[in-house]
Design a protein around this motif. Structure first.
Motif, PDB file in Angstrom:
ATOM      1  N   MET A  59      63.153 -49.471  -2.826  1.00 23.02           N
ATOM      2  CA  MET A  59      62.223 -48.242  -2.895  1.00 23.02           C
ATOM      3  C   MET A  59      60.950 -48.709  -1.800  1.00 23.02           C
ATOM      4  SD  MET A  59      59.707 -46.822  -5.936  1.00 23.02           S
ATOM      5  CE  MET A  59      58.649 -48.143  -5.817  1.00 23.02           C
ATOM      6  N   SER A  60      60.603 -47.526  -0.916  1.00 19.17           N
ATOM      7  CA  SER A  60      59.772 -47.628   0.153  1.00 19.17           C
ATOM      8  C   SER A  60      58.687 -46.524  -0.118  1.00 19.17           C
ATOM      9  CB  SER A  60      60.239 -47.596   1.400  1.00 19.17           C
ATOM     10  OG  SER A  60      59.334 -47.398   2.484  1.00 19.17           O
ATOM     11  N   ASP A  61      57.355 -46.916  -0.007  1.00 12.75           N
ATOM     12  CA  ASP A  61      56.221 -46.133  -0.367  1.00 12.75           C
ATOM     13  C   ASP A  61      55.798 -45.189   1.106  1.00 12.75           C
ATOM     14  OD1 ASP A  61      56.102 -46.291  -3.145  1.00 12.75           O
ATOM     15  OD2 ASP A  61      54.740 -48.050  -2.795  1.00 12.75           O
ATOM     16  N   ARG A  62      56.713 -45.486   2.155  1.00 17.52           N
ATOM     17  CA  ARG A  62      56.229 -45.132   3.447  1.00 17.52           C
ATOM     18  C   ARG A  62      56.330 -43.467   3.301  1.00 17.52           C
ATOM     19  NH1 ARG A  62      60.363 -44.437   7.192  1.00 17.52           N
ATOM     20  NH2 ARG A  62      62.288 -45.327   6.466  1.00 17.52           N
ATOM     21  N   THR A  63      55.588 -42.515   3.999  1.00 16.91           N
ATOM     22  CA  THR A  63      55.934 -41.367   4.239  1.00 16.91           C
ATOM     23  C   THR A  63      56.931 -40.956   5.205  1.00 16.91           C
ATOM     24  OG1 THR A  63      53.544 -40.954   3.690  1.00 16.91           O
ATOM     25  CG2 THR A  63      54.803 -39.099   4.722  1.00 16.91           C
ATOM     26  N   MET A  66      52.185 -39.807  -0.967  1.00 10.87           N
ATOM     27  CA  MET A  66      52.944 -40.194  -2.203  1.00 10.87           C
ATOM     28  C   MET A  66      54.320 -40.093  -2.431  1.00 10.87           C
ATOM     29  SD  MET A  66      51.208 -37.402  -2.580  1.00 10.87           S
ATOM     30  CE  MET A  66      50.712 -36.123  -3.452  1.00 10.87           C
ATOM     31  N   ALA A  67      55.064 -39.656  -1.376  1.00  6.01           N
ATOM     32  CA  ALA A  67      56.431 -39.680  -1.125  1.00  6.01           C
ATOM     33  C   ALA A  67      57.225 -41.023  -0.897  1.00  6.01           C
ATOM     34  CB  ALA A  67      56.742 -38.724   0.030  1.00  6.01           C
ATOM     35  N   ARG A  68      58.273 -41.145  -1.623  1.00 10.81           N
ATOM     36  CA  ARG A  68      59.102 -42.355  -1.687  1.00 10.81           C
ATOM     37  C   ARG A  68      60.251 -42.101  -1.126  1.00 10.81           C
ATOM     38  NH1 ARG A  68      57.226 -41.739  -6.787  1.00 10.81           N
ATOM     39  NH2 ARG A  68      59.165 -41.683  -7.727  1.00 10.81           N
ATOM     40  N   GLN A  69      60.656 -43.443  -0.365  1.00 11.32           N
ATOM     41  CA  GLN A  69      62.155 -43.436   0.058  1.00 11.32           C
ATOM     42  C   GLN A  69      62.882 -44.156  -0.790  1.00 11.32           C
ATOM     43  OE1 GLN A  69      62.591 -43.835   4.182  1.00 11.32           O
ATOM     44  NE2 GLN A  69      63.033 -41.842   4.516  1.00 11.32           N
ATOM     45  N   THR A  79      64.845 -39.125  -0.380  1.00 14.36           N
ATOM     46  CA  THR A  79      63.373 -39.087  -0.683  1.00 14.36           C
ATOM     47  C   THR A  79      63.188 -38.575  -1.786  1.00 14.36           C
ATOM     48  OG1 THR A  79      63.405 -38.695   1.827  1.00 14.36           O
ATOM     49  CG2 THR A  79      61.323 -38.099   0.526  1.00 14.36           C
ATOM     50  N   VAL A  80      61.760 -39.037  -2.410  1.00  9.93           N
ATOM     51  CA  VAL A  80      61.477 -38.594  -3.924  1.00  9.93           C
ATOM     52  C   VAL A  80      59.923 -38.192  -3.599  1.00  9.93           C
ATOM     53  CG1 VAL A  80      61.041 -39.128  -6.092  1.00  9.93           C
ATOM     54  CG2 VAL A  80      62.765 -40.293  -4.867  1.00  9.93           C
TER      55      VAL A  80
END
Length: 409
Positions: free
Chosen positions: A4-8, A25-28, A402-403
């Protein structure tokens, strides 16, 4: 193993009402696939798991945190086009690839537990399970919809009325023997599984021509309403169909399973590829849509005149006309779409509906309650609650998911 990455992703922008916010706050979720992800599915309940399928037969299982639980490549390495968890048995995951369906056990993702070879006549595009887990619907490139008995996978019905690719199927909630199908022939059909003829058929091309609708949004080329995705609200009576004309076509099923009303929402400036009703927000008529314009939008259809007829004050609702013209239509072979029959009620199926015509209503003018500029064409949307947070998982042309949170709503 966390991925999981917190970068936009894609420099995404999020709009709530008229307020535009940057999505920090989008996560990849990455490293689960090596090819473009084509589909996503989620299991029910607090122990929710997610599955994704991609080109080359890859299937990946994810935790709610975005951790990879398991991965495998299905035999034959044909594209994984649909993933569906069983409502009745959460330890069963159905995946379509080529003309086959594999049954997987998420607890032990080492290989198929069962294989339904030749489940589709041609390449399968979509799967749907009824609520009781007793039937699996399979839509394929031939236009046929096959219904398989579960367990075992025996074909009990083959439904043949689509004249082109059948792209999407969905069972009606609370009615396990009612099935909706839609396809690139621009037709939407409601079936009762006791029969092999549809209860009704709606031709969206005919609807557009009768309305004389030749207006497009700015920058939008004219596209016929080829249907890519159909969804049914949890009430069981409201349908949403994402189509190539950029609209989401909305229908209400009335008493006796007749088509009561239909309308549309101009959702996207290019083809709409996804439409999914959300069953965990304040009411059952929230709809998530995605399109080739790289936008993801959330719509509140609770006051749309198709959904709530009493909201029609000031809205014109006219009976659907059955045109008598038999003039030939323009060749649409470049879109692989043939012109099917007009809206009609099958005499053998619904005798009392022969004279009943659906009403068409003008579309709601208000825009989406949420709009995300995702930055890539949308392949699939999966609304889901992750760790208590309402969310949408987006699959696009890339190999990552993407979440986005929906919690501000």
């Amino acid at each position: 193993m966390s991925s999981m990455s917190d970068r936009t992703p894609h420099g995404s922008l999020l709009m709530f009402g008229r307020h535009l916010l940057r999505v920090s706050m989008a996560r990849q979720w990455s490293e689960g696939h090596s090819t473009s992800i084509l589909c996503v599915g989620a299991s029910l309940g607090p122990e929710c798991l997610l599955a994704s399928g991609s080109e080359g037969g890859e299937v990946t299982l994810w935790s709610q945190e975005g951790t990879i639980i398991g991965r495998l490549t299905l035999p034959g390495e044909e594209d994984s086009t649909s993933v569906v968890f069983s409502h009745a048995a959460p330890v069963q995951l159905y995946v379509s690839h080529g003309d086959a369906v594999s049954v997987l056990d998420p607890r032990n993702l080492k290989g198929p537990v069962e294989e339904f070879q030749g489940a589709g006549e041609e390449e399968i595009n979509a799967l749907a399970l009824n609520e009781t887990g007793s039937a699996l619907a399979v839509a394929d490139d031939s236009g046929a919809v096959r219904v398989l008995e579960l367990p075992g996978g025996k074909v009990c019905r083959t439904l043949r009325r689509h004249t082109n690719i059948c792209s999407s199927v969905a069972f009606r909630p609370h009615r396990p023997n009612n099935l909706i199908s839609a396809g690139l022939d621009m037709q939407v059909m409601l079936w009762g599984l006791q029969k092999t003829r549809p209860l009704w058929t709606l031709n969206l091309q005919d609807v557009a021509e009768e309305e004389g609708d030749d207006q497009q949004r700015p920058g939008q080329l004219f596209n016929p309403p080829l249907v890519h995705c159909v969804s049914v609200a949890s009430c069981g009576n409201i349908l949403g169909c994402a189509a190539e004309d950029g609209r989401v076509h909305v229908m209400r099923i009335g008493s006796g399973s007749k088509l009561d009303q239909q309308g549309a929402v101009k959702a996207h400036s290019q083809g709409a590829s996804q439409a999914h009703f959300v069953n965990f927000l304040s009411h059952p008529h929230w709809l998530l849509t995605g399109g080739n314009d790289c936008q993801v939008a959330l719509w509140d259809l609770s006051k749309h005149p198709v959904v709530t007829p009493e909201e029609k004050a000031g809205v014109t609702a006219t009976p659907r006309r059955k045109s008598k013209s038999k003039a030939k239509r323009k060749d649409q072979s470049q879109n692989k779409a043939k012109t099917p029959p007009k809206v009609e009620a099958e005499k053998e199926e619904v005798d009392d509906e022969e004279a009943a015509c659906a009403q068409e209503v003008t579309e709601e003018k208000s825009g989406p309650k949420l709009c995300i500029s995702h930055g890539d064409k949308v392949n699939w949307l999966c609304p889901v609650v992750l760790k208590g947070e309402p969310s949408v998982v987006v699959a696009d042309q890339s190999s990552s998911l993407t979440v986005y949170p929906l919690s501000p709503l």
